[in-house]
Design a protein around this motif. Sequence first.
Motif, PDB file in Angstrom:
ATOM      1  N   GLN A  27       1.070  -1.050  -0.255  1.00 18.36           N
ATOM      2  CA  GLN A  27       0.017   0.047   0.142  1.00 18.36           C
ATOM      3  C   GLN A  27       0.467   0.848  -0.250  1.00 18.36           C
ATOM      4  O   GLN A  27       1.659   1.519   1.403  1.00 18.36           O
ATOM      5  CB  GLN A  27      -1.325   0.675   1.722  1.00 18.36           C
ATOM      6  CG  GLN A  27      -1.539   1.322   1.292  1.00 18.36           C
ATOM      7  CD  GLN A  27      -2.518   1.480   2.601  1.00 18.36           C
ATOM      8  OE1 GLN A  27      -2.397   1.984   3.397  1.00 18.36           O
ATOM      9  NE2 GLN A  27      -4.046   1.138   2.449  1.00 18.36           N
ATOM     10  N   GLU A  56      -7.613   3.562  -3.766  1.00 15.91           N
ATOM     11  CA  GLU A  56      -8.233   3.214  -1.912  1.00 15.91           C
ATOM     12  C   GLU A  56      -8.251   4.234  -1.504  1.00 15.91           C
ATOM     13  O   GLU A  56      -9.529   4.810  -0.208  1.00 15.91           O
ATOM     14  CB  GLU A  56      -6.886   2.486  -0.947  1.00 15.91           C
ATOM     15  CG  GLU A  56      -6.709   0.937  -0.975  1.00 15.91           C
ATOM     16  CD  GLU A  56      -7.278   0.076   0.090  1.00 15.91           C
ATOM     17  OE1 GLU A  56      -5.954   0.621   1.056  1.00 15.91           O
ATOM     18  OE2 GLU A  56      -7.333  -0.821  -0.202  1.00 15.91           O
ATOM     19  N   ASP A  57      -7.907   5.900  -1.529  1.00 16.37           N
ATOM     20  CA  ASP A  57      -8.384   7.082  -1.342  1.00 16.37           C
ATOM     21  C   ASP A  57      -8.358   7.330  -1.856  1.00 16.37           C
ATOM     22  O   ASP A  57      -6.966   7.914  -2.940  1.00 16.37           O
ATOM     23  CB  ASP A  57      -7.517   7.092   0.329  1.00 16.37           C
ATOM     24  CG  ASP A  57      -8.643   8.257   1.297  1.00 16.37           C
ATOM     25  OD1 ASP A  57      -9.413   8.568   0.804  1.00 16.37           O
ATOM     26  OD2 ASP A  57      -8.158   8.367   1.788  1.00 16.37           O
ATOM     27  N   ARG A 177     -12.523   5.651  -6.487  1.00 18.09           N
ATOM     28  CA  ARG A 177     -12.282   5.191  -5.152  1.00 18.09           C
ATOM     29  C   ARG A 177     -12.638   3.623  -5.751  1.00 18.09           C
ATOM     30  O   ARG A 177     -13.686   3.020  -6.419  1.00 18.09           O
ATOM     31  CB  ARG A 177     -12.974   4.823  -4.019  1.00 18.09           C
ATOM     32  CG  ARG A 177     -12.101   6.535  -3.513  1.00 18.09           C
ATOM     33  CD  ARG A 177     -13.148   6.644  -2.182  1.00 18.09           C
ATOM     34  NE  ARG A 177     -12.516   7.851  -1.257  1.00 18.09           N
ATOM     35  CZ  ARG A 177     -12.430   8.801  -0.851  1.00 18.09           C
ATOM     36  NH1 ARG A 177     -13.762   8.938  -2.022  1.00 18.09           N
ATOM     37  NH2 ARG A 177     -12.402   9.544  -0.792  1.00 18.09           N
ATOM     38  N   ARG A 178     -12.000   1.983  -5.394  1.00 17.14           N
ATOM     39  CA  ARG A 178     -12.315   0.640  -6.050  1.00 17.14           C
ATOM     40  C   ARG A 178     -11.826   0.662  -6.818  1.00 17.14           C
ATOM     41  O   ARG A 178     -12.085  -0.610  -7.678  1.00 17.14           O
ATOM     42  CB  ARG A 178     -13.794   0.589  -6.064  1.00 17.14           C
ATOM     43  CG  ARG A 178     -14.131   1.126  -4.437  1.00 17.14           C
ATOM     44  CD  ARG A 178     -13.603   0.171  -3.519  1.00 17.14           C
ATOM     45  NE  ARG A 178     -14.422   0.423  -1.776  1.00 17.14           N
ATOM     46  CZ  ARG A 178     -13.657  -0.258  -0.627  1.00 17.14           C
ATOM     47  NH1 ARG A 178     -13.205  -1.325  -0.585  1.00 17.14           N
ATOM     48  NH2 ARG A 178     -14.493   0.154  -0.093  1.00 17.14           N
ATOM     49  N   ARG A 231      -3.115   0.023  -3.163  1.00 12.53           N
ATOM     50  CA  ARG A 231      -3.363  -0.534  -3.083  1.00 12.53           C
ATOM     51  C   ARG A 231      -2.174  -1.972  -3.963  1.00 12.53           C
ATOM     52  O   ARG A 231      -3.881  -2.413  -5.135  1.00 12.53           O
ATOM     53  CB  ARG A 231      -4.331  -0.847  -2.351  1.00 12.53           C
ATOM     54  CG  ARG A 231      -3.762  -2.746  -1.464  1.00 12.53           C
ATOM     55  CD  ARG A 231      -4.925  -3.018  -0.860  1.00 12.53           C
ATOM     56  NE  ARG A 231      -6.158  -3.260  -1.606  1.00 12.53           N
ATOM     57  CZ  ARG A 231      -7.096  -4.193  -2.032  1.00 12.53           C
ATOM     58  NH1 ARG A 231      -6.520  -5.140  -2.003  1.00 12.53           N
ATOM     59  NH2 ARG A 231      -7.979  -4.481  -2.514  1.00 12.53           N
TER      60      ARG A 231
END
Length: 276
Positions: A27, A56-57, A177-178, A231
């Motif tokens: 990460q 992730e962010d 995100r994702r 990540r």
Amino acid sequence: MEPFSDQFMEFHPIHGTNVRLDYSGTQATRVESFANGVCFSKHPLKPGEIFLIEIEDKELGWCGHLRIGLTARDPRTLEVVPEYSLPDLTDLGDSWVFAITRNHNKIIEDPGVQEVGEGGLAGGHSMNPKTFFTDSHLHIENVRIPRDKLVGRSRPGRFSHILDDLYKTNALPPTARRSRIGVLYVPKGRDLADMHIVINGEDMGASAKGIPTVQPLYAVVDVFAATKCVRIVQVEYGFSSLQTLCRKAIQKHIVHRMAIDWLELPEALKHYCKYE
């Protein structure tokens, strides 16, 4: 292509000054500013091996997003990690980096063919949903990549089972995100290759052609601007791990991901089943 053994992917300990890696080395978080977020894969990639990350962010207020690509420069040989992958790293030579945008990432080979999106560049919504649900692998010429990990999953909730199906149709914006984004190179003749970017399970085409493969090629990930944290997602090419087999068996027998919380399982396995 000949199959190769799975390699645990990590970020290289040499990275931009604003990057912090977690204990696992998988990460990468940019802790301040919008630049100095350049990261590399710890080991060179093999032909057809994808380096896959998930956003992730995010951080509001910046213009620009993740950048990803390949470099033939061993990170250990750099006097200093460049502030930007574009143009600083590419200006050093032997590096090929692609800026991910919200809509225009698809490479159109034939300029006469128009796809969804302005200027003939598609935003990645042309995939046939039936193809994704039935094909177990993504095929890029002679390369086969298991689809299992190429698309992220929504946060567990009442409608996560609906959102997960939408994610598989590539409805998730590439910079959200994702979103999962990967880079690999496909051999093209003797000592040459094409670089391909894969976004949420869809190949964006050859974003760089004729890359020399005489020297090892490392993945480049620039945690730039609005992209705050990424990540690494491990992709299994051979036999599935015991952890993956357990996840698939559990997911097959539950109707909704929230039901996993009611099972008498270790918390780490519950988390893995809900988010992977």
